[in-house]
Design an enzyme around this catalytic site. Structure first.
Site, PDB file in Angstrom:
ATOM      1  NE  ARG A  60      47.362 -16.514 125.340  1.00 24.05           N
ATOM      2  CZ  ARG A  60      46.073 -16.260 125.067  1.00 24.05           C
ATOM      3  NH1 ARG A  60      45.752 -15.659 123.924  1.00 24.05           N
ATOM      4  NH2 ARG A  60      45.127 -16.587 125.915  1.00 24.05           N
ATOM      5  CG  HIS A  64      46.475 -21.050 123.373  1.00 22.23           C
ATOM      6  ND1 HIS A  64      45.314 -20.366 123.684  1.00 22.23           N
ATOM      7  CD2 HIS A  64      47.316 -20.840 124.411  1.00 22.23           C
ATOM      8  CE1 HIS A  64      45.463 -19.769 124.857  1.00 22.23           C
ATOM      9  NE2 HIS A  64      46.684 -20.030 125.306  1.00 22.23           N
ATOM     10  CG  ASN A  92      42.039 -20.349 121.613  1.00 21.16           C
ATOM     11  OD1 ASN A  92      43.089 -20.085 122.187  1.00 21.16           O
ATOM     12  ND2 ASN A  92      41.793 -21.544 121.100  1.00 21.16           N
ATOM     13  CG  HIS A 191      52.869 -15.538 130.954  1.00 25.23           C
ATOM     14  ND1 HIS A 191      52.054 -16.115 131.909  1.00 25.23           N
ATOM     15  CD2 HIS A 191      52.334 -15.890 129.761  1.00 25.23           C
ATOM     16  CE1 HIS A 191      51.082 -16.776 131.323  1.00 25.23           C
ATOM     17  NE2 HIS A 191      51.226 -16.662 130.016  1.00 25.23           N
TER      18      HIS A 191
END
Length: 325
Positions: A60, A64, A92, A191
């Protein structure tokens, strides 16, 4: 003879590109730091063995980072001087994690090869290694990224897809980064591992439509179970598996869950309910794990190529949390 000349020419072009730092390539550190990949892989394995969730966290982090200013490790910078850290953004804050693991990896790599391997490349390799350790596909990671000299808090707040964004908003955020609808579906498959906080999906459990009606895109027995630890108020940070079937295994259960109305986030559910094209991809990936793995690897390489800093742009940070003095 002609084929030999063409081969030699291609090799020469590759060497020149490598020397100029103008392109990313998997062999970038083969001579300057040949042990880098092994050091990173070993450190990631140690971190994931200690906490299985870390695989999803490191994956992740790369995601990001790339959606804000490109894959330049800007997400790792702490606030200081003129820099306002991206760590405090809505996507975040109290959510992005794994920074200490990246610090440990960077320290080990610096010890072996000072001022050579960028934090951005470490993140890209750690994301791949995390995926493999969780049982997912592997891919050759193009390397040669350099690290940014600044961060973008506003970019982090605006560009990273959010759990409650509409289908079109998320697709637009992907397209703005050069990613398409296939990348949207396949990258969402990450996910299949990891967790989400109660605050990320609470609206699906309580009066989503504003008229008191439950969200029928979510299996109601599953929703009832979720409500036990995700109340109307409080418990914002309570964690839930994104994939309750095989929460630490990288597989295609995520897509099977969507078909069964057990996708946890709204941003997951809309892939199966709001667009015919994405619905078909969900069905294909649910039926064929290998197809999902192949596309996920392609999309990760594509995402890792979002406007990287190369050549003389940026720098190779000694410490990932701050720019070199």
């Amino acid at each position: 003879m002609a084929r030999t000349l063409i081969t030699m020419l291609m090799v020469l072009i590759s060497i020149l590109a490598l020397a100029n730092g103008s392109d990313l390539c998997p062999q970038f550190y083969d001579h300057s730091c040949p042990q880098a990949k092994d050091i990173i892989q070993s450190a990631v394995a140690k971190a994931v063995a200690k906490e299985a969730r870390m695989a999803a966290s490191l994956l992740r982090l790369h995601f990001h980072d790339c959606f804000v200013k490109g894959c330049d490790a800007s997400i790792l910078l702490d606030s200081g001087g003129s820099i306002i850290s991206e760590k405090g953004s809505v996507p975040n804050s109290n959510s992005a994690r794994g920074f200490e693991v990246i610090d440990e990896i960077k320290a080990a790599v610096e010890k072996a090869c000072p001022k050579t391997v960028s934090c951005a490349d470490i993140m890209a390799l750690a994301a791949r290694d995390s995926t493999v350790l969780a049982g997912g596909p592997s891919w050759e990671v193009p390397l040669g990224r350099r690290d940014s000299l600044g961060a973008s808090l506003s970019g982090s707040n605006q560009n990273i897809p959010a759990p409650n964004n509409t289908f079109q908003t998320i697709l637009t955020k992907f397209k703005l980064k050069g990613l398409d609808i296939v990348d949207f579906v396949s990258l969402s498959g990450c996910h299949t591992i990891g967790n989400a906080r109660c605050t990320s999906f609470r609206q699906r459990l309580y009066n989503k439509t504003g008229n008191g009606q439950p969200d029928f895109s979510l299996d109601q027995s599953y929703a009832t179970k979720l409500r036990q630890n995700c109340p109307r108020s409080g418990g914002d940070q309570n964690l839930f598996f994104l994939d309750p079937v095989s929460p630490t295994k990288f597989d295609n259960s995520y897509y099977k869950n969507l078909i069964a109305k057990r996708g946890l986030l709204s941003s997951d559910e809309i892939l199966f309910t709001q667009n015919q094209q994405t619905m078909e991809f969900v069905k294909k990936y649910a039926e064929n794990q290998e197809l999902f793995f192949q596309q996920f690897a392609k999309s990760m390489i594509k995402m890792g190529n979002i406007t990287p800093l190369t050549g003389k742009s940026g720098q190779i940070r000694k410490i990932c949390r701050k720019v070199n003095s």
